[in-house]
Design a protein around this motif. Structure first.
Motif, PDB file in Angstrom:
ATOM      1  N   VAL A  80      13.003  -9.818  -4.373  1.00 31.15           N
ATOM      2  CA  VAL A  80      11.651 -10.357  -4.566  1.00 31.15           C
ATOM      3  C   VAL A  80      10.580  -9.447  -3.995  1.00 31.15           C
ATOM      4  O   VAL A  80       9.515  -9.251  -4.596  1.00 31.15           O
ATOM      5  CB  VAL A  80      11.551 -11.766  -3.946  1.00 31.15           C
ATOM      6  N   ARG A  81      10.825  -8.845  -2.839  1.00 26.09           N
ATOM      7  CA  ARG A  81       9.804  -8.021  -2.197  1.00 26.09           C
ATOM      8  C   ARG A  81       9.498  -6.742  -2.975  1.00 26.09           C
ATOM      9  O   ARG A  81       8.532  -6.034  -2.665  1.00 26.09           O
ATOM     10  CB  ARG A  81      10.220  -7.682  -0.776  1.00 26.09           C
ATOM     11  N   GLN A  82      10.276  -6.435  -3.997  1.00 29.27           N
ATOM     12  CA  GLN A  82      10.010  -5.262  -4.826  1.00 29.27           C
ATOM     13  C   GLN A  82       8.984  -5.542  -5.913  1.00 29.27           C
ATOM     14  O   GLN A  82       8.579  -4.621  -6.631  1.00 29.27           O
ATOM     15  CB  GLN A  82      11.315  -4.763  -5.452  1.00 29.27           C
ATOM     16  N   PHE A  83       8.555  -6.798  -6.034  1.00 29.47           N
ATOM     17  CA  PHE A  83       7.609  -7.189  -7.079  1.00 29.47           C
ATOM     18  C   PHE A  83       6.183  -7.322  -6.536  1.00 29.47           C
ATOM     19  O   PHE A  83       5.962  -7.355  -5.318  1.00 29.47           O
ATOM     20  CB  PHE A  83       8.053  -8.508  -7.713  1.00 29.47           C
ATOM     21  N   ALA A  84       5.233  -7.409  -7.462  1.00 31.80           N
ATOM     22  CA  ALA A  84       3.839  -7.619  -7.080  1.00 31.80           C
ATOM     23  C   ALA A  84       3.726  -8.908  -6.260  1.00 31.80           C
ATOM     24  O   ALA A  84       4.424  -9.887  -6.541  1.00 31.80           O
ATOM     25  CB  ALA A  84       2.970  -7.713  -8.332  1.00 31.80           C
ATOM     26  N   PRO A  85       2.868  -8.947  -5.244  1.00 27.20           N
ATOM     27  CA  PRO A  85       2.730 -10.153  -4.417  1.00 27.20           C
ATOM     28  C   PRO A  85       2.498 -11.425  -5.226  1.00 27.20           C
ATOM     29  O   PRO A  85       3.065 -12.474  -4.910  1.00 27.20           O
ATOM     30  CB  PRO A  85       1.530  -9.823  -3.532  1.00 27.20           C
ATOM     31  N   ASP A  86       1.692 -11.336  -6.275  1.00 30.09           N
ATOM     32  CA  ASP A  86       1.382 -12.523  -7.065  1.00 30.09           C
ATOM     33  C   ASP A  86       2.566 -13.016  -7.897  1.00 30.09           C
ATOM     34  O   ASP A  86       2.542 -14.139  -8.402  1.00 30.09           O
ATOM     35  CB  ASP A  86       0.202 -12.247  -8.003  1.00 30.09           C
ATOM     36  N   ALA A  87       3.594 -12.200  -8.040  1.00 33.27           N
ATOM     37  CA  ALA A  87       4.764 -12.578  -8.850  1.00 33.27           C
ATOM     38  C   ALA A  87       5.867 -13.211  -8.015  1.00 33.27           C
ATOM     39  O   ALA A  87       6.795 -13.822  -8.560  1.00 33.27           O
ATOM     40  CB  ALA A  87       5.308 -11.348  -9.575  1.00 33.27           C
ATOM     41  N   ARG A  88       5.808 -13.110  -6.713  1.00 39.38           N
ATOM     42  CA  ARG A  88       6.953 -13.429  -5.864  1.00 39.38           C
ATOM     43  C   ARG A  88       7.287 -14.914  -5.773  1.00 39.38           C
ATOM     44  O   ARG A  88       8.464 -15.287  -5.715  1.00 39.38           O
ATOM     45  CB  ARG A  88       6.731 -12.838  -4.469  1.00 39.38           C
ATOM     46  N   ASP A 143       6.683   6.599 -11.574  1.00 36.21           N
ATOM     47  CA  ASP A 143       6.740   5.620 -10.485  1.00 36.21           C
ATOM     48  C   ASP A 143       7.236   4.265 -10.988  1.00 36.21           C
ATOM     49  O   ASP A 143       8.019   3.586 -10.317  1.00 36.21           O
ATOM     50  CB  ASP A 143       5.361   5.459  -9.842  1.00 36.21           C
ATOM     51  N   THR A 144       6.781   3.862 -12.173  1.00 38.41           N
ATOM     52  CA  THR A 144       7.209   2.585 -12.746  1.00 38.41           C
ATOM     53  C   THR A 144       8.698   2.592 -13.059  1.00 38.41           C
ATOM     54  O   THR A 144       9.423   1.637 -12.750  1.00 38.41           O
ATOM     55  CB  THR A 144       6.409   2.274 -14.016  1.00 38.41           C
ATOM     56  N   LEU A 145       9.175   3.672 -13.656  1.00 42.47           N
ATOM     57  CA  LEU A 145      10.601   3.774 -13.970  1.00 42.47           C
ATOM     58  C   LEU A 145      11.450   3.728 -12.702  1.00 42.47           C
ATOM     59  O   LEU A 145      12.518   3.098 -12.682  1.00 42.47           O
ATOM     60  CB  LEU A 145      10.879   5.061 -14.752  1.00 42.47           C
ATOM     61  N   ALA A 146      10.966   4.366 -11.642  1.00 44.72           N
ATOM     62  CA  ALA A 146      11.698   4.341 -10.375  1.00 44.72           C
ATOM     63  C   ALA A 146      11.755   2.924  -9.813  1.00 44.72           C
ATOM     64  O   ALA A 146      12.790   2.498  -9.277  1.00 44.72           O
ATOM     65  CB  ALA A 146      11.042   5.283  -9.373  1.00 44.72           C
ATOM     66  N   GLY A 177       1.775  -3.918  -9.128  1.00 47.19           N
ATOM     67  CA  GLY A 177       3.207  -3.826  -8.894  1.00 47.19           C
ATOM     68  C   GLY A 177       4.031  -4.327 -10.061  1.00 47.19           C
ATOM     69  O   GLY A 177       3.538  -4.494 -11.179  1.00 47.19           O
ATOM     70  N   LEU A 178       5.297  -4.586  -9.789  1.00 49.39           N
ATOM     71  CA  LEU A 178       6.274  -4.916 -10.827  1.00 49.39           C
ATOM     72  C   LEU A 178       6.257  -6.405 -11.174  1.00 49.39           C
ATOM     73  O   LEU A 178       6.116  -7.261 -10.297  1.00 49.39           O
ATOM     74  CB  LEU A 178       7.662  -4.517 -10.334  1.00 49.39           C
ATOM     75  N   TRP A 179       6.407  -6.687 -12.465  1.00 45.36           N
ATOM     76  CA  TRP A 179       6.497  -8.057 -12.978  1.00 45.36           C
ATOM     77  C   TRP A 179       7.667  -8.139 -13.954  1.00 45.36           C
ATOM     78  O   TRP A 179       8.126  -7.127 -14.488  1.00 45.36           O
ATOM     79  CB  TRP A 179       5.219  -8.445 -13.733  1.00 45.36           C
ATOM     80  N   ILE A 180       8.149  -9.346 -14.212  1.00 46.60           N
ATOM     81  CA  ILE A 180       9.111  -9.583 -15.290  1.00 46.60           C
ATOM     82  C   ILE A 180       8.397 -10.358 -16.383  1.00 46.60           C
ATOM     83  O   ILE A 180       7.874 -11.447 -16.150  1.00 46.60           O
ATOM     84  CB  ILE A 180      10.345 -10.368 -14.803  1.00 46.60           C
ATOM     85  N   GLU A 181       8.357  -9.768 -17.567  1.00 46.59           N
ATOM     86  CA  GLU A 181       7.730 -10.424 -18.704  1.00 46.59           C
ATOM     87  C   GLU A 181       8.688 -11.402 -19.382  1.00 46.59           C
ATOM     88  O   GLU A 181       8.304 -12.489 -19.808  1.00 46.59           O
ATOM     89  CB  GLU A 181       7.273  -9.381 -19.730  1.00 46.59           C
ATOM     90  N   LYS A 182       9.961 -10.991 -19.484  1.00 46.19           N
ATOM     91  CA  LYS A 182      10.930 -11.799 -20.225  1.00 46.19           C
ATOM     92  C   LYS A 182      12.326 -11.304 -19.892  1.00 46.19           C
ATOM     93  O   LYS A 182      12.519 -10.127 -19.610  1.00 46.19           O
ATOM     94  CB  LYS A 182      10.687 -11.674 -21.739  1.00 46.19           C
ATOM     95  N   VAL A 226       4.276  -3.171 -15.442  1.00 51.27           N
ATOM     96  CA  VAL A 226       3.355  -2.821 -14.358  1.00 51.27           C
ATOM     97  C   VAL A 226       1.968  -2.713 -14.975  1.00 51.27           C
ATOM     98  O   VAL A 226       1.779  -1.983 -15.954  1.00 51.27           O
ATOM     99  CB  VAL A 226       3.755  -1.487 -13.694  1.00 51.27           C
ATOM    100  N   PRO A 227       0.983  -3.460 -14.460  1.00 52.64           N
ATOM    101  CA  PRO A 227      -0.358  -3.405 -15.037  1.00 52.64           C
ATOM    102  C   PRO A 227      -1.106  -2.138 -14.607  1.00 52.64           C
ATOM    103  O   PRO A 227      -0.805  -1.545 -13.559  1.00 52.64           O
ATOM    104  CB  PRO A 227      -1.031  -4.654 -14.463  1.00 52.64           C
ATOM    105  N   HIS A 228      -2.069  -1.751 -15.403  1.00 55.91           N
ATOM    106  CA  HIS A 228      -2.899  -0.608 -15.038  1.00 55.91           C
ATOM    107  C   HIS A 228      -3.728  -0.986 -13.820  1.00 55.91           C
ATOM    108  O   HIS A 228      -4.315  -2.074 -13.766  1.00 55.91           O
ATOM    109  CB  HIS A 228      -3.801  -0.211 -16.199  1.00 55.91           C
ATOM    110  N   PRO A 229      -3.804  -0.127 -12.803  1.00 57.20           N
ATOM    111  CA  PRO A 229      -4.513  -0.477 -11.565  1.00 57.20           C
ATOM    112  C   PRO A 229      -5.993  -0.776 -11.755  1.00 57.20           C
ATOM    113  O   PRO A 229      -6.596  -1.475 -10.925  1.00 57.20           O
ATOM    114  CB  PRO A 229      -4.293   0.749 -10.674  1.00 57.20           C
TER     115      PRO A 229
END
Length: 331
Positions: free
Chosen positions: A173-181, A145-148, A277-282, A265-268
């Motif tokens: 933006v909407r593809q990322f975790a709400p807190d990252a947007r 799921d994360t790779l997709a 959801g998805l985040w960008i680290e770097k 993606v953090p562990h639930p």
């Protein structure tokens, strides 16, 4: 080289407030250069790099004169100016499962002829996913799921023409975790979005040719500085775009962007709902054959014609995802 500050890290699943915890990691920032585009040779590795997200640099350029006349030099002409091959350092693939671009390229006809991008697959065909398997605390399904999610974000960020010219970045933006947007939305006016996504400058347009793509994806299980378990996915791709040009020199209408992005993606079980959801680290990137003024704003456009012959290393390095992003700047 641009080093995108990581999006703020997910908030742990505990009763403490986000204000008390803060967001980590902090964005790595550095101001972009204010230098105006110089008289650069078109295929002198015209690189602008992001670090923090947008880092620029400048490298000296030699003007060559012959009988008092200078000429415009295209990609092939640029190669002829080289005195001797110079090897760029390569980068080591990250640990973990990975996959590299393997699709066959289409017939080499059109704006990419005469450049390494002629051998690259078209569009999303160049984005190959590694095999998903259980990794650390993440199940095979969670990995898949994360790779997709990462592949979908890559396609939107670097291949979706509607996104390239949209007034806002919501398609991505909407593809990322709400807190990252919120932070991702702020990357557009700051210009930092260019380290991980393509936005066309006003008036810039692409040809009908699909971008050419080459690179790799890998993943591993790790933890962030607060001990949150994350699945980190590292992407390393070269994206070649064709712009209209009157020049007949091979590659004169091709703009190249090379980026590396660490998505996570953090562990639930470790975070609250808003951080799932998805985040960008770097993210780090550079670009070649560009309009430097536009690039400083995080926008992509073809560079202006320039004169003189450069003394510079292998121009093919900008097309190679295994080469370091720490290449000379001419913006």
């Amino acid at each position: 080289m641009t080093d995108h500050r990581a999006t703020p890290e997910p908030d742990p699943a505990d009763p403490l407030s986000a204000d008390a915890l803060g967001r980590v990691p902090e964005w790595l920032r550095q101001a972009a250069p204010e230098a105006e585009p110089t008289r650069l040779e078109r295929w002198r590795i015209g690189l602008a790099r992001h670090s923090g997200k947008l880092l620029g640099g400048a490298v000296a350029v030699l003007l060559l004169a012959c009988a008092g006349v200078v000429t415009t030099v295209g990609y092939q002409g640029y190669r002829r100016w080289q005195a001797a091959p110079v090897a760029y350092p390569t980068v080591s693939p990250p640990s973990g499962e990975q996959a590299v671009t393997s699709a066959s390229p289409p017939p080499a006809t059109g704006p990419f002829d005469g450049t390494p991008a002629a051998a690259f697959p078209q569009g999303a065909a160049g984005i190959a996913l590694p095999r998903a398997k259980r990794t650390g605390p993440f199940t095979e399904k969670q990995v898949a799921d994360t790779l997709a999610k990462v592949r979908k974000a890559l396609v939107t960020a670097r291949l979706d023409r509607a996104f390239f010219t949209a007034k806002n970045p919501e398609r991505l933006v909407r593809q990322f975790a709400p807190d990252a947007r919120a932070d991702l939305r702020g990357d557009v006016p700051s210009g930092e979005v260019g380290s991980y996504a393509t936005r066309l400058a006003p008036g810039a347009r692409l040809t009908a040719d699909q971008p050419r793509v080459k690179g790799r994806i890998s993943y591993r299980a790790t933890k962030d500085p607060r001990g949150i378990r994350i699945l980190a996915v590292t992407t390393n791709f070269v994206w070649a775009y064709a712009f209209p040009t009157a020049s007949t020199e091979p590659g004169d209408g091709v703009v190249v962007v090379h980026d590396t992005v660490v998505w996570s993606v953090p562990h639930p079980d470790d975070v609250r709902r808003g951080s799932l959801g998805l985040w960008i680290e770097k993210s780090d990137s550079y670009a070649s054959n560009i309009d430097c003024a536009a690039w400083d704003k995080g926008l992509l456009a073809l560079g202006k014609p320039s004169f003189g012959g450069p003394v510079d290393p292998d121009p093919d390095a900008v097309f190679d995802p295994d080469k370091t992003l720490d290449l000379p700047d001419t913006c």
